[in-house]
Design an enzyme around this catalytic site. Structure first.
Site, PDB file in Angstrom:
ATOM      1  N   SER A 267       0.837  -1.193   0.000  1.00  0.00           N
ATOM      2  CA  SER A 267       0.000   0.000   0.000  1.00  0.00           C
ATOM      3  C   SER A 267       0.874   1.246   0.000  1.00  0.00           C
ATOM      4  CB  SER A 267      -0.947  -0.027   1.203  1.00  0.00           C
ATOM      5  OG  SER A 267      -0.626   0.996   2.106  1.00  0.00           O
ATOM      6  N   LYS A 268       0.241   2.354  -0.456  1.00  0.00           N
ATOM      7  CA  LYS A 268       0.923   3.644  -0.470  1.00  0.00           C
ATOM      8  C   LYS A 268       1.448   3.995   0.909  1.00  0.00           C
ATOM      9  CE  LYS A 268      -2.397   5.912  -3.118  1.00  0.00           C
ATOM     10  NZ  LYS A 268      -2.996   6.919  -3.898  1.00  0.00           N
ATOM     11  N   ARG A 269       0.699   3.576   1.914  1.00  0.00           N
ATOM     12  CA  ARG A 269       1.033   3.973   3.276  1.00  0.00           C
ATOM     13  C   ARG A 269       2.100   3.083   3.889  1.00  0.00           C
ATOM     14  NH1 ARG A 269      -3.935   5.174   1.998  1.00  0.00           N
ATOM     15  NH2 ARG A 269      -4.460   2.976   2.014  1.00  0.00           N
ATOM     16  N   ASP A 270       2.386   1.964   3.231  1.00  0.00           N
ATOM     17  CA  ASP A 270       3.423   1.063   3.702  1.00  0.00           C
ATOM     18  C   ASP A 270       4.767   1.794   3.654  1.00  0.00           C
ATOM     19  OD1 ASP A 270       4.859  -1.228   4.211  1.00  0.00           O
ATOM     20  OD2 ASP A 270       3.451  -2.458   3.064  1.00  0.00           O
TER      21      ASP A 270
END
Ligand code: GLU
Ligand code: ZN
Length: 499
Positions: A267-270
């Site tokens: 994910s982008k937030r990873d």
């Protein structure tokens, strides 16, 4: 019939930091443009004022430049010093194209391809629930498709503010995905969808295909997560063709998901997905791009390491594998290490420069010694996975005292290490300091005098001089550090052992 020249686009939204999935998409588009001699369009999809930021836009430009994705048309010059910006379809920032979208939304309304929908969120939600309960498709039910003038008047009188909805044709949509082959979507699965908000703001669903049409994009290569928007966009394209706004429907290719730890989508937030993290750790753009190219593509069965030029020469989107690709950090590092080794040594020394000063380097700038750096660089080059590792590897040269790692000290300093170090000091003092071989002989002889092999004999010397049990080739390191400092550090270690 000769096919039209390829025009691909990379069109991120400026929200947050660029992530590796986005870079893979940019890479495949760029490589396809270069492979085919086509045009690479860079467009900024910044119509969501609540989420877009100028800072993120600047970061995107900076990342694209660092990665070397020279665009042919875009919102700024690739080479900020000399290059031209813009292109025949300027502006390339959607926030500057609002009048255009307004105009096209109106044409879609006038042509009957779109209609005003007055349903409130609550009404939509209630009907969706009811449809679900009845086991029916729960997308928009077409309630406002054929409103009478009276109904519209009544809604308007209530002060309702309509959104604009695209009228999906009642037909099955089939297209041949460049990666996935033939795909078919039936109408019940693709309901009418919003294209303009009640406040007049155009949505991604409108502006993205409209710009692809106006910018004459021939191939849309993007992530699999956007696959569900493709049948809607194809229908919108057909309407745009009817209105004389679009010339043709582009080909679509949906690139495979990138999976992270535990087989979850990265994910982008990873944190592991942030491009900035890779830059700060000292990945080379060529190493990172080589690795990212393997997420869904390969040059050949037996070669994982290649240059960007080799990739460009071979890349065809038809060869992309539709299966999800797993992001493997270890492999990414190993490939980067190969690219570090492939650099010319002078180039390697230059690329390390950021990590040889603050905030990365712990030494005072005046203690940095260019000659020593040039001397040690060739020995460091083959040992790094990422450039940031250079700092710890050479700090013994530029710090007045080595950084003593306690674990290394305990591991290397055994019973009898003091005697060994005294002998080594004597032999080193008598050695020829212009030759690492002579220094090696000295430590070898010291080891023999105490019944130790070279490996065991050099460990206390290494820790005394560099502070750590692992590091660059020892005798070259000693030679570059110099006799005086080496002997003083052995003395300091002896004093510490005695205390
Ligand atoms: N701005 C869209 C995104 O970043 C682009 C999607 C597309 O490539 O069509 O998701
Ligand atoms: Zn409605």
């Amino acid at each position: 019939m000769a096919s039209a020249p390829v025009r691909v686009r990379f069109c991120p939204s400026p929200t947050g930091n660029p992530h590796v999935g986005l870079v893979r998409t940019a890479l495949f588009n760029w490589a396809y443009a270069r492979h085919t001699g086509g045009t690479f369009v860079f467009r900024i999809e910044d119509t969501d004022a609540a989420r877009d930021s100028e800072e993120s836009y600047e970061q995107l430009l900076d990342s694209m430049r660092w990665l070397g994705f020279d665009w042919d048309e875009g919102p700024a010059a690739f080479d900020s010093a000399s290059g031209a910006s813009g292109g025949p379809h300027a502006p390339y920032r959607q926030s500057q194209r609002m009048d255009l979208y307004k105009d096209i939304a109106q044409k879609l309304l006038d042509g009957g391809h779109a209609y005003r929908c007055y349903c409130t969120t609550t009404e939509l939600e209630e009907r969706r629930e009811a449809a679900r309960a009845a086991g029916k498709p729960s997308g928009y039910d077409g309630h406002c498709r054929e409103l009478t003038a009276e109904q519209v008047e009544a809604y308007e009188a209530q002060g309702r503010e309509p959104i604009v909805r695209f009228r999906m044709p009642d037909e099955t949509i089939t297209f041949t995905d460049l990666v996935r082959g033939e795909l078919t979507f039936t109408p019940e699965n693709v309901p009418d969808y919003g294209i303009v908000r009640a406040n007049g703001a155009p949505l991604y669903t409108l502006v993205n295909p409209v710009d692809d049409a106006l910018m004459e994009i021939t191939h849309v290569l993007r992530g699999e997560d956007l696959l569900s928007s493709t049948p809607r966009q194809i229908a919108l394209y057909k309407a745009l063709i009817e209105l004389g706004i679009a010339q043709q429907i582009p080909s679509f290719g949906h690139l495979p998901y990138v999976m992270g730890e535990g087989n979850k989508k990265l994910s982008k937030r990873d944190p592991q997905s942030s491009l900035n993290l890779y830059r700060e750790r000292g990945f080379l753009p060529e190493g990172l791009l080589n690795y990212l190219s393997l997420l869904g593509w390969s040059l050949s069965a037996d070669r994982d390491v290649f240059t960007i030029d080799e990739m460009v020469a071979a890349f065809d989107v038809a060869d992309v594998n539709p299966n999800p690709a797993r992001f493997d950090l270890k492999k990414c590092e190993a490939i980067n290490a190969d690219h570090i080794r492939m650099l010319d040594v002078k180039e390697f020394a230059e690329r390390c420069a950021p990590w040889l000063k603050a905030p990365f380097a712990p030494w005072a700038p005046e203690n940095f010694d260019e000659a020593k750096w040039q001397a040690i660089a060739p020995h460091a080059q083959s040992r790094l996975k990422v450039l940031s590792e250079i700092t710890d590897n050479v700090d013994f040269l530029f710090l007045p005292e080595p950084v003593l790692d306690e674990a290394s000290w305990t591991k290397a300093m055994k019973e009898g290490s003091d005697a060994l170090l005294r002998t080594a000091r004597e032999k080193l003092q008598a050695a020829d300091w212009t030759s690492p071989d002579s220094l090696k002989e000295a430590v070898l002889a010291a080891g023999e005098a105490h019944g130790l092999k070279l490996g065991k004999a050099q460990a206390p010397v290494r820790v005394a001089v560099t502070g750590r049990t692992v590091g660059l080739p020892l005798f070259e390191s000693l030679e570059i550090l110099g006799e005086e400092k080496t002997l003083a550090r052995i003395d300091a270690a002896l004093a510490r052992l005695a205390a």
